[in-house]
Design a protein around this motif. Structure first.
Motif, short mmCIF file in Angstrom:
data_model
loop_
_atom_site.label_atom_id
_atom_site.label_comp_id
_atom_site.label_asym_id
_atom_site.label_seq_id
_atom_site.Cartn_x
_atom_site.Cartn_y
_atom_site.Cartn_z
N GLU A 1 1.16 -1.50 0.37
CA GLU A 1 0.09 -0.06 0.20
C GLU A 1 0.46 1.74 -0.21
N MET A 2 2.59 1.37 0.57
CA MET A 2 2.68 2.68 0.74
C MET A 2 3.49 2.54 -0.20
N ASN A 3 4.15 1.92 -1.73
CA ASN A 3 4.54 2.19 -2.80
C ASN A 3 3.94 1.97 -3.59
N SER A 4 3.09 1.48 -3.99
CA SER A 4 1.56 1.80 -5.06
C SER A 4 1.85 3.74 -5.37
N PRO A 5 1.36 3.75 -4.27
CA PRO A 5 1.58 5.40 -4.82
C PRO A 5 2.51 6.38 -5.14
N LEU A 6 3.96 5.87 -4.69
CA LEU A 6 4.82 6.30 -5.30
C LEU A 6 5.03 5.64 -6.75
N ILE A 7 4.95 5.01 -7.48
CA ILE A 7 4.97 3.92 -8.58
C ILE A 7 3.53 5.01 -9.47
N GLN A 8 2.44 4.92 -9.32
CA GLN A 8 1.29 5.76 -9.67
C GLN A 8 2.05 7.12 -9.80
N THR A 9 2.56 7.76 -8.74
CA THR A 9 2.57 9.41 -9.23
C THR A 9 3.72 9.65 -10.02
N LEU A 10 4.98 7.97 -10.17
CA LEU A 10 5.91 8.27 -10.82
C LEU A 10 5.52 8.02 -12.72
N GLY A 11 5.08 7.28 -12.71
CA GLY A 11 4.18 7.53 -13.91
C GLY A 11 3.43 7.67 -14.06
N ASP A 12 2.60 8.97 -13.88
CA ASP A 12 1.71 9.90 -14.15
C ASP A 12 2.85 10.81 -14.63
N VAL A 13 4.21 10.68 -13.75
CA VAL A 13 5.36 12.22 -14.31
C VAL A 13 5.87 11.22 -15.83
#
Length: 216
Positions: free
Chosen positions: A135-147
């Motif tokens: 749950e902690m790591n998923s938002p980072l990957i989502q944000t990086l994907g958006d970037v």
């Protein structure tokens, strides 16, 4: 207005939270210095200044405490990454800042690297039990994907860059250098932890990553 009973409950809650944080800090030091196998609950209790029964009460067995420490280290890095505001930054600057942050965090928190080394020796059997880690790591990957997608739409990033693969590469370029600095310094006859060498390494990592994501 809180009652005396409510104030007592709040005080006990604060004391319990503080005690747990002291235990986690002591355990992080013990595990990073001695690994999971060499760490001792008695030593952790002594470092934290608590009775070891409190450790069992709050965290359970040593393996449970080790997982709690791993979760805390990941929570710390994910929380610090949020201050970068990658979701609103210019895509190029966002990737550059993520590279610089990852390098600095690993450099400033060598215990994170040693804890990961220990968990890898155990084939991530603790992390596999943790829903919180995912749950902690998923938002980072989502944000990086958006970037990456914003950069592609702006015409500065090439398409087809996988966010997970890119983050692994950023982490690996920093992690391997720092976790193996003793052997690498000996093999190549250079002090790879000197200020000049560390600055050169960050520049190298940044150029490697940006050279991959930027369009020709």
């Amino acid at each position: 207005m809180s009652t005396p009973a409510t104030q007592l409950v709040e005080l006990r809650t604060r004391d319990a939270d503080r005690t747990q944080q002291e235990i986690l800090a002591a355990a992080m030091t013990e595990f990073s210095e001695r690994g999971l196998g060499g760490a001792r609950i008695d030593s952790i209790a002594e470092r934290a200044g608590v009775n070891k029964r409190l450790i069992y009460y709050y965290f359970g067995a040593k393996d449970d405490l080790f997982l709690a420490v791993l979760e805390q280290t990941y929570a710390d890095i994910r929380s610090a990454e949020q201050a970068l505001h990658l979701e609103t930054a210019n895509p190029v600057e966002a990737v550059r800042s993520l590279v610089a942050f990852t390098w600095s965090h690993y450099l400033e928190h060598p215990e994170f690297l040693t804890l990961l080394n220990s968990e890898n020796l155990h084939r991530a059997r603790h992390l596999k039990q943790s829903q919180r880690i995912r749950e902690m790591n998923s938002p980072l990957i989502q944000t990086l994907g958006d970037v990456l997608e914003r950069g592609r739409r702006d015409g500065v990033f090439r398409g087809g860059v996988d966010a997970v693969q890119l983050y692994i590469s950023i982490a690996a370029l920093a992690y391997f250098y720092l976790s193996n600095n003793h052997t690498l310094s000996t093999i190549f006859g250079r002090d790879l932890m000197s200020p000049k060498a560390l600055s050169e390494r960050l520049s190298h990592i940044t150029e490697v990553v940006m050279g991959y994501v930027l369009r020709d």
